[in-house]
Motif scaffolding. Structure first.
Motif, PDB file in Angstrom:
ATOM      1  N   ARG A  54       0.831  -1.205   0.000  1.00 49.14           N
ATOM      2  CA  ARG A  54       0.000   0.000   0.000  1.00 49.14           C
ATOM      3  C   ARG A  54       0.869   1.260   0.000  1.00 49.14           C
ATOM      4  O   ARG A  54       0.591   2.222  -0.717  1.00 49.14           O
ATOM      5  CB  ARG A  54      -0.941   0.008   1.204  1.00 49.14           C
ATOM      6  CG  ARG A  54      -1.903   1.180   1.143  1.00 49.14           C
ATOM      7  CD  ARG A  54      -2.971   1.086   2.176  1.00 49.14           C
ATOM      8  NE  ARG A  54      -2.407   1.280   3.498  1.00 49.14           N
ATOM      9  CZ  ARG A  54      -3.121   1.283   4.613  1.00 49.14           C
ATOM     10  NH1 ARG A  54      -4.408   1.055   4.565  1.00 49.14           N
ATOM     11  NH2 ARG A  54      -2.557   1.491   5.776  1.00 49.14           N
ATOM     12  N   ALA A  55       1.941   1.244   0.786  1.00 46.64           N
ATOM     13  CA  ALA A  55       2.824   2.408   0.850  1.00 46.64           C
ATOM     14  C   ALA A  55       3.500   2.654  -0.499  1.00 46.64           C
ATOM     15  O   ALA A  55       3.641   3.800  -0.929  1.00 46.64           O
ATOM     16  CB  ALA A  55       3.874   2.216   1.933  1.00 46.64           C
ATOM     17  N   ALA A  56       3.890   1.576  -1.186  1.00 44.34           N
ATOM     18  CA  ALA A  56       4.528   1.716  -2.484  1.00 44.34           C
ATOM     19  C   ALA A  56       3.551   2.237  -3.526  1.00 44.34           C
ATOM     20  O   ALA A  56       3.938   3.019  -4.411  1.00 44.34           O
ATOM     21  CB  ALA A  56       5.118   0.386  -2.929  1.00 44.34           C
ATOM     22  N   SER A  57       2.307   1.825  -3.426  1.00 42.99           N
ATOM     23  CA  SER A  57       1.315   2.272  -4.428  1.00 42.99           C
ATOM     24  C   SER A  57       0.868   3.707  -4.169  1.00 42.99           C
ATOM     25  O   SER A  57       0.341   4.362  -5.061  1.00 42.99           O
ATOM     26  CB  SER A  57       0.113   1.336  -4.447  1.00 42.99           C
ATOM     27  OG  SER A  57      -0.625   1.429  -3.255  1.00 42.99           O
ATOM     28  N   ASP A  58       1.060   4.205  -2.950  1.00 40.21           N
ATOM     29  CA  ASP A  58       0.683   5.582  -2.624  1.00 40.21           C
ATOM     30  C   ASP A  58       1.665   6.593  -3.185  1.00 40.21           C
ATOM     31  O   ASP A  58       1.383   7.781  -3.237  1.00 40.21           O
ATOM     32  CB  ASP A  58       0.569   5.767  -1.097  1.00 40.21           C
ATOM     33  CG  ASP A  58      -0.665   5.101  -0.538  1.00 40.21           C
ATOM     34  OD1 ASP A  58      -1.560   4.746  -1.327  1.00 40.21           O
ATOM     35  OD2 ASP A  58      -0.728   4.940   0.701  1.00 40.21           O
ATOM     36  N   ARG A  59       2.824   6.139  -3.592  1.00 38.56           N
ATOM     37  CA  ARG A  59       3.854   7.067  -4.079  1.00 38.56           C
ATOM     38  C   ARG A  59       3.586   7.516  -5.466  1.00 38.56           C
ATOM     39  O   ARG A  59       3.036   7.071  -6.310  1.00 38.56           O
ATOM     40  CB  ARG A  59       5.222   6.403  -4.034  1.00 38.56           C
ATOM     41  CG  ARG A  59       5.665   6.218  -2.610  1.00 38.56           C
ATOM     42  CD  ARG A  59       7.021   5.628  -2.575  1.00 38.56           C
ATOM     43  NE  ARG A  59       7.372   5.442  -1.163  1.00 38.56           N
ATOM     44  CZ  ARG A  59       8.503   4.950  -0.785  1.00 38.56           C
ATOM     45  NH1 ARG A  59       9.404   4.601  -1.649  1.00 38.56           N
ATOM     46  NH2 ARG A  59       8.765   4.814   0.475  1.00 38.56           N
TER      47      ARG A  59
END
Length: 59
Positions: A54-59
């Motif tokens: 999720r953190a990677a896709s938020d970037r």
């Protein structure tokens, strides 16, 4: 993977593992206790993976 649903599912599985472990302790059942610990570890791994995704896709 990485949605809030995945994170919630992993937390629920971790709770299930905690219940198994505590049942194993209460009953003196080492197999059940170990199974609960294993399930908790797998759920922590799944939760960490979902959070990282999720953190990677938020970037």
């Amino acid at each position: 993977m990485g949605t809030s649903t995945d994170i919630a599912r992993a937390k629920a599985r971790r709770l299930k593992g905690m219940m198994k472990e505590s049942d194993g302790i209460a009953l003196g059942n080492e197999r059940l206790k170990a199974e609960g610990r294993r399930e908790q570890a797998e759920a922590r791994r799944e939760e960490a993976l979902a959070r990282a995704t999720r953190a990677a896709s938020d970037r």
